[in-house]
Design an enzyme around this catalytic site. Structure first.
Site, PDB file in Angstrom:
ATOM      1  N   GLY A 190     -23.378   5.535   2.125  1.00  0.00           N
ATOM      2  CA  GLY A 190     -23.396   6.733   1.273  1.00  0.00           C
ATOM      3  C   GLY A 190     -23.613   6.403  -0.193  1.00  0.00           C
ATOM      4  N   GLU A 247     -15.881   3.007  -4.418  1.00  0.00           N
ATOM      5  CA  GLU A 247     -14.966   2.933  -3.269  1.00  0.00           C
ATOM      6  C   GLU A 247     -14.135   1.648  -3.326  1.00  0.00           C
ATOM      7  OE1 GLU A 247     -17.311   5.364   0.223  1.00  0.00           O
ATOM      8  OE2 GLU A 247     -17.908   3.316  -0.153  1.00  0.00           O
TER       9      GLU A 247
END
Ligand code: A5P
Length: 228
Positions: A101, A107
């Site tokens: 993504g 992240e």
């Protein structure tokens, strides 16, 4: 009865959202599976759960904002209570590949700042050796041809991710993603990671090592099991 993949993801979202407790600072992952987590968390917040959250992408931030989850500025955070995120591949050691993504850098910042990182995956993400699909590598646009040339010379073939026919995909950090081709089995992924981030222009790889606290695995028969 066998469940469809999106139904498994919904179950994973519900189970992981149930782990959130009042007063927590919660890290929101990115991707389709993490979206089900955010969706379930929004429902809990609408019923009165009081939390704050930080987001690993603009996409997740927007979703949380629209759902009324109070968002905290990640620039002011050193420690997150619980982060829930998806993964592209997960090895038996719980090492991961993430970034399909495009949110791998943010992240990883959230994951590495979290007291607890729970990864939610359907069983299609379980692999014996990392490298079944692509390994995303975030690179800065400046001098990208030279950076890719160095990657290729080290034996990492792949493609710069495209947004559409005429433009490259750009991350929330304003960078490009070079997807190292599959199949390539990463027998010593930590060595590959070190080699890759030693190249000037490489920001980070999609490898996540020693960050996971628990994994929730969803199976096609509807079971959702914890794995340490
Ligand atoms: C986002 O950059 C990724 O790391 C995702 O978390 C990962 O690709 C899993 O996404 P899905 O849940 O959509 O498969």
């Amino acid at each position: 009865m066998l469940y469809q993949q999106n139904e498994i993801k919904r179950l994973l979202g519900e189970k992981s959202a149930a782990l959130v407790e009042a007063g927590m600072l919660v890290g929101l992952g990115t991707g389709t599976t993490a979206s089900y987590f955010i969706e379930s968390l929004i429902k809990r917040c609408k019923k009165g759960l009081k939390i704050q959250a930080v987001a690993s992408s603009i996409q997740s931030l927007n979703m949380a904002n629209e759902g009324g989850i109070p968002i905290y500025d990640m620039d002011k955070v050193t420690s997150i209570d619980l982060t829930v995120d998806g993964a592209d591949e997960i090895a038996p050691s719980n090492d991961l590949i993430k970034g399909r993504g495009g949110a791998l850098v943010r992240e990883k910042i959230l994951a590495s700042s979290s007291k607890r990182l729970v990864i939610i995956v359907d069983d299609s993400k379980l692999v014996n050796v990392l490298g079944k699909a692509h390994l995303p590598v975030e690179i800065i646009p400046f001098g990208y041809t030279a950076t890719i040339n160095k990657l290729n010379k080290m034996g990492y073939e792949g493609k710069l991710r495209k947004k559409d026919q005429s433009s490259f995909y750009v991350t929330d950090n304003g960078n490009y993603i070079f997807d190292i081709d599959s199949p390539i089995e990463f027998i010593n992924p930590e060595e590959d990671h070190k080699k890759l981030i030693s190249i000037p222009g490489v920001v980070d790889t999609g490898f996540f090592f020693n960050l996971v606290s628990d994994v929730l695995v969803g199976y096609r028969d509807g079971r959702v099991l914890f794995r340490k």
